[in-house]
Design a protein around this motif. Structure first.
Motif, PDB file in Angstrom:
ATOM      1  N   LEU A 620      -8.825  15.877  -7.550  1.00  0.00           N
ATOM      2  CA  LEU A 620     -10.117  15.193  -7.425  1.00  0.00           C
ATOM      3  C   LEU A 620     -10.108  14.196  -6.257  1.00  0.00           C
ATOM      4  O   LEU A 620     -11.100  14.071  -5.531  1.00  0.00           O
ATOM      5  N   THR A 621      -8.985  13.506  -6.061  1.00  0.00           N
ATOM      6  CA  THR A 621      -8.891  12.558  -4.949  1.00  0.00           C
ATOM      7  C   THR A 621      -8.830  13.282  -3.613  1.00  0.00           C
ATOM      8  O   THR A 621      -9.379  12.817  -2.599  1.00  0.00           O
ATOM      9  N   LEU A 622      -8.178  14.441  -3.604  1.00  0.00           N
ATOM     10  CA  LEU A 622      -8.046  15.208  -2.368  1.00  0.00           C
ATOM     11  C   LEU A 622      -9.407  15.652  -1.838  1.00  0.00           C
ATOM     12  O   LEU A 622      -9.635  15.680  -0.618  1.00  0.00           O
ATOM     13  N   VAL A 623     -10.316  15.963  -2.740  1.00  0.00           N
ATOM     14  CA  VAL A 623     -11.668  16.352  -2.311  1.00  0.00           C
ATOM     15  C   VAL A 623     -12.325  15.202  -1.532  1.00  0.00           C
ATOM     16  O   VAL A 623     -12.934  15.403  -0.471  1.00  0.00           O
ATOM     17  N   GLN A 624     -12.179  13.975  -2.067  1.00  0.00           N
ATOM     18  CA  GLN A 624     -12.769  12.820  -1.371  1.00  0.00           C
ATOM     19  C   GLN A 624     -12.083  12.581  -0.025  1.00  0.00           C
ATOM     20  O   GLN A 624     -12.741  12.221   0.965  1.00  0.00           O
ATOM     21  N   ILE A 625     -10.771  12.786   0.027  1.00  0.00           N
ATOM     22  CA  ILE A 625     -10.050  12.614   1.291  1.00  0.00           C
ATOM     23  C   ILE A 625     -10.568  13.595   2.332  1.00  0.00           C
ATOM     24  O   ILE A 625     -10.753  13.242   3.510  1.00  0.00           O
ATOM     25  N   ILE A 626     -10.841  14.825   1.900  1.00  0.00           N
ATOM     26  CA  ILE A 626     -11.371  15.836   2.828  1.00  0.00           C
ATOM     27  C   ILE A 626     -12.755  15.433   3.326  1.00  0.00           C
ATOM     28  O   ILE A 626     -13.068  15.533   4.526  1.00  0.00           O
ATOM     29  N   ILE A 627     -13.597  14.941   2.398  1.00  0.00           N
ATOM     30  CA  ILE A 627     -14.949  14.506   2.800  1.00  0.00           C
ATOM     31  C   ILE A 627     -14.854  13.373   3.823  1.00  0.00           C
ATOM     32  O   ILE A 627     -15.545  13.374   4.856  1.00  0.00           O
ATOM     33  N   CYS A 628     -13.984  12.384   3.549  1.00  0.00           N
ATOM     34  CA  CYS A 628     -13.837  11.247   4.468  1.00  0.00           C
ATOM     35  C   CYS A 628     -13.279  11.683   5.817  1.00  0.00           C
ATOM     36  O   CYS A 628     -13.690  11.177   6.874  1.00  0.00           O
ATOM     37  N   THR A 629     -12.333  12.629   5.790  1.00  0.00           N
ATOM     38  CA  THR A 629     -11.756  13.120   7.044  1.00  0.00           C
ATOM     39  C   THR A 629     -12.815  13.810   7.889  1.00  0.00           C
ATOM     40  O   THR A 629     -12.905  13.578   9.116  1.00  0.00           O
ATOM     41  N   LEU A 630     -13.617  14.672   7.255  1.00  0.00           N
ATOM     42  CA  LEU A 630     -14.701  15.339   7.998  1.00  0.00           C
ATOM     43  C   LEU A 630     -15.685  14.314   8.563  1.00  0.00           C
ATOM     44  O   LEU A 630     -16.161  14.436   9.702  1.00  0.00           O
TER      45      LEU A 630
END
Length: 765
Positions: A620-630
């Motif tokens: 679940l945290t990894l999804v947010q990290i991907i969104i922030c990275t994009l």
């Protein structure tokens, strides 16, 4: 004139061997008389009428000196131009006489009124007078002179309240009308372009009633007339005057009057009888005594014997010499030591006219020459009417105006002036008071440009000069001061650590982090107790760690935005909150799975053990990290100067970069929070004595309420309060989680240890 001709005839250097003759006529300053004299002079002296082709005559006038008035001079000049006879005027100043198409043979030794008008306009402008009255003689001198002055005044930005014309022979009611106009006017300064005789009539009318206090500005036509200085209310008058001079020998010549010379001239006879109040004629006035020969002209003190301040007199003197030099150039040749003059040369007016154009000499320290218009170099003295210590009004030279000098150096005042009523303070004569910096002029409808109202500059605009016609905008990063006369750099505003609001938020942020660390310490110290172990102590410690980060990430929102802080504040906030909610969601799922596992034949807990819980949080945290990275790669947040929210200051903000990225981060947090709230709500009535699902429900309820109200508050808050609202939402939701989930457990651990047992935890309600 006679004195000058006698000097020339007795000279060995100028026209040696040649005698000049002359005829003197009185034009009476009347056009008909002037025209009659002009024709008489043009006709010559020969009584013989020549019938053949030879029209030459003996005794034809070679040149004429005169007239003193502009209007008679115009008439004479128009007659003379047909015969090519040059006319040299000592006192006709009308600018119209410089027109060589109309007056090709006209010359003068006094400057044109065009120069005088320019000088008067500069004089008025020099003292800051922009609102004046104007009077003039209703003659060519006055009308043309005033027209030139009004043109010059317009160029200098001077406004004229009224302009009146009059003449000495006008009906009394006309003179009174002009005097009343001066009395009623608001203009303190009055410019008069008038002849001496006309001015005398006007001043007599003004003296009938209490004369109004006016600052008189005079033309050379009247300002040097000693007879007018008896009008004491004109004290302080200023004007331009012909340069004064001294003619050596003239006083002795004037005083050399024998009784035989006096009686042979009707003019001298009249002068003698008036000066000494006696009679020379046989038909003596009964009211006058008979002249007995004891009269001594050398003891007489009147304008006739006063030769120390000659002005117009010198113009006549120079005019005679100019003609003499022109004749000399036409009939004489040789060098300084040997001069030969041909007295039999057939001299004609055209020869004198040609040579007059070339005249260039100096006499008694005064230079004489003519330009292409027949005008001399313009030089005026500036004079002021001042009272002497004895109480007598006298003419004082206070400066000069020299048109031959460069612009800016032509006008000089080198002595103190006396103003109206004998004051030393320059009088004020304006239609409207000057508009100070910070305001602009708005013309009053139907009035001259010197009449205006002062309007304060609108918001965001300034004027930094007096009487500014417009205000102008400051640069976008500047703002007017309180006086609106200067642009100052706008103050920069952001949520800083130094201000009260920033300090309060820092205190709450640090306090929250300390509270979380304290809870973690309590949990760690009592990690073997049932309350800590009851619901996955590993997730509890991870939740406490993420809550500490949530409290501390609010500090990145305080201080001046930079590129790194803008990117860090939003991404750190998004990731730490997802980590936090993921832990809460894991704990909620553990509660639900634990309840399901107590049912017979249900072995669901083996599918949601510690490993699965960790993977859930990580995924679940990894999804947010991907969104922030994009978001950071495509269009990251960046610092920006907000110049639109407040006009008077600059807001330093972090622009979102990509709004989609920002709302995706918030949306993902909100989605997890709602999902967690629903699951906790479903598990709120589980029959455990210590039901953590109920605590999670309350915490998620607070969390969702805070972030739902955050959205409109965030959108509507101005400037730094937008950041404050965001920090408040972070702190409020973080405090909701720590207080709802961990405060009850810590209370039991510290203050109700009897409930921190396995038996109590397993009891049903």
């Amino acid at each position: 004139m006679i004195f000058a001709i006698d000097e020339i005839n007795n000279s060995s250097k100028l026209l040696p061997g040649i005698k000049l003759g002359y005829e003197i006529y009185d034009s009476c300053i009347a056009v008909p008389v002037s025209a009659h004299i002009a024709f008489q002079l043009s006709n010559g002296q020969d009584p013989v009428y020549y019938k053949n082709s030879n029209c030459s005559q003996s005794g034809v006038v070679m040149a004429a000196v005169g007239d003193s008035g502009s209007t008679p001079s115009i008439s004479i000049s128009r007659i003379f131009r047909s015969f090519g006879i040059p006319l040299v005027s000592p006192f006709a100043t009308c600018a119209c006489l410089s027109d060589k198409q109309q007056h090709p043979t006209f010359f003068r030794t006094i400057p044109s009124d065009q120069f005088q008008a320019d000088g008067l306009a500069k004089l008025v402008k020099h003292f800051g007078w922009t609102w004046i009255g104007a009077v003039r003689s209703n003659s060519d001198y006055g009308n043309y002179g005033m027209a030139s002055f009004l043109d010059a005044a317009l160029r200098e930005g001077i406004c004229v309240e009224y302009s009146e014309a009059f003449y000495r022979t006008d009906a009394p009611y006309k003179i009174k009308r002009v005097a009343d106009m001066i009395r009623r006017s608001t203009a303190i300064v009055v410019v008069s372009f008038a002849a001496s005789g006309d001015m005398k009539v006007l001043l007599e009318e003004l003296a009938r009633d209490p004369p109004p206090p006016r600052q008189w500005i005079g033309s050379e036509g009247w300002v040097t007339d000693p007879h007018l200085m008896s009008f004491s209310f004109c004290r302080g008058a200023i004007g331009v005057a012909i340069q004064q001079s001294v003619i050596p020998g003239l006083r002795d010549f004037l005083l050399d009057l024998s009784p035989s010379k006096v009686t042979s001239s009707s003019v001298l006879t009249e002068f003698w009888e008036e000066a000494f109040e006696c009679s020379l004629t046989e038909n003596a006035d009964l009211n006058k005594r008979e002249c007995d020969g004891t009269e001594d002209i050398k003891r007489l003190k009147n304008p006739y014997t006063e030769t120390s301040q000659l002005r117009a007199t010198n113009m006549v003197y120079k005019a005679v010499y100019a003609i003499a030099y022109a004749i000399h150039s036409a009939v004489c040749m040789g060098n300084k030591s040997t001069i030969y003059c041909d007295k039999y040369f057939n001299l004609e007016p055209k020869h004198v006219f040609t040579e007059l154009k070339k005249v260039n000499f100096t006499r008694n320290g005064y230079h004489v020459s003519f330009d292409s218009k027949g005008d001399p170099v313009a030089f005026y003295e500036l004079v002021n009417w001042q009272k002497s210590d004895s109480g007598i009004m006298e003419l004082v030279t206070v400066g000069y105006y020299d048109a031959s000098l460069p612009m800016g150096e032509q006008f000089r005042i080198n002595r103190n002036l006396t103003w109206l009523d004998g004051g030393t303070q320059v009088p004020v004569s304006v239609c409207s008071q000057s508009c100070p910096p910070g305001s602009r002029k708005v013309l009053q409808k139907g009035k001259p440009i010197c009449c205006y109202d002062c309007i304060l500059c609108p918001e965001g605009e300034i004027s930094n000069i007096t009487d500014s016609p417009d205000c102008f905008l400051c640069h976008e990063e500047f703002w007017p001061n309180t006086k609106k006369d200067a642009c100052l750099l706008k103050p920069v505003e952001f949520l800083s650590f130094d201000e009260v609001l920033g300090i309060i938020l820092v205190v709450f942020s640090v306090s929250g982090a300390c509270l979380t660390i304290t809870a973690a310490t309590v949990f760690f110290y009592h990690r073997t107790t049932p309350v800590v172990r009851a619901n996955n102590s590993e997730l509890s410690f991870l939740l406490l760690f993420s809550l500490t980060l949530c409290f501390l990430c609010s500090l990145t929102f305080i201080g001046a935005p930079s590129e790194w802080s803008c990117m860090l504040r939003h991404t750190a906030f998004g990731i730490t909150f997802v980590l936090c909610i993921s832990c809460v969601l894991g704990k909620t799922l553990v509660v639900l799975m634990a309840f399901k596992a107590t049912l017979p034949g249900n072995n669901v807990m083996k599918w949601f053990g510690p490993l699965q819980q960790r993977l859930t949080v990580v995924c679940l945290t990894l999804v947010q990290i991907i969104i922030c990275t994009l978001w950071l790669v495509v269009s990251p947040p960046f610092p920006v100067k907000n110049l639109t929210t407040y006009k008077e200051k600059i807001l330093l903000e972090c622009a979102l970069g990509s709004a989609v990225g920002f709302w995706a981060v918030l949306g993902y947090i909100g989605l997890l929070a709602v999902f967690c709230f629903v699951l906790a709500f479903l598990a709120r009535k589980l029959p455990d004595n210590f039901n953590e699902a109920k605590l999670i429900t309350f915490s998620m309820l607070i969390f969702c309420a805070v972030w739902i109200t955050f959205i409109p508050a965030y959108v509507s808050s101005p400037g730094k309060f937008t950041v404050a609202v965001e920090i408040f939402a972070i702190l409020a939701s973080s405090y909701g989680l720590i207080l709802c989930i961990f405060a009850p457990k810590c209370f039991i651990i510290l203050f109700q240890p009897e409930k921190n047992t396995k038996k109590y935890m397993m009891n049903k309600k």
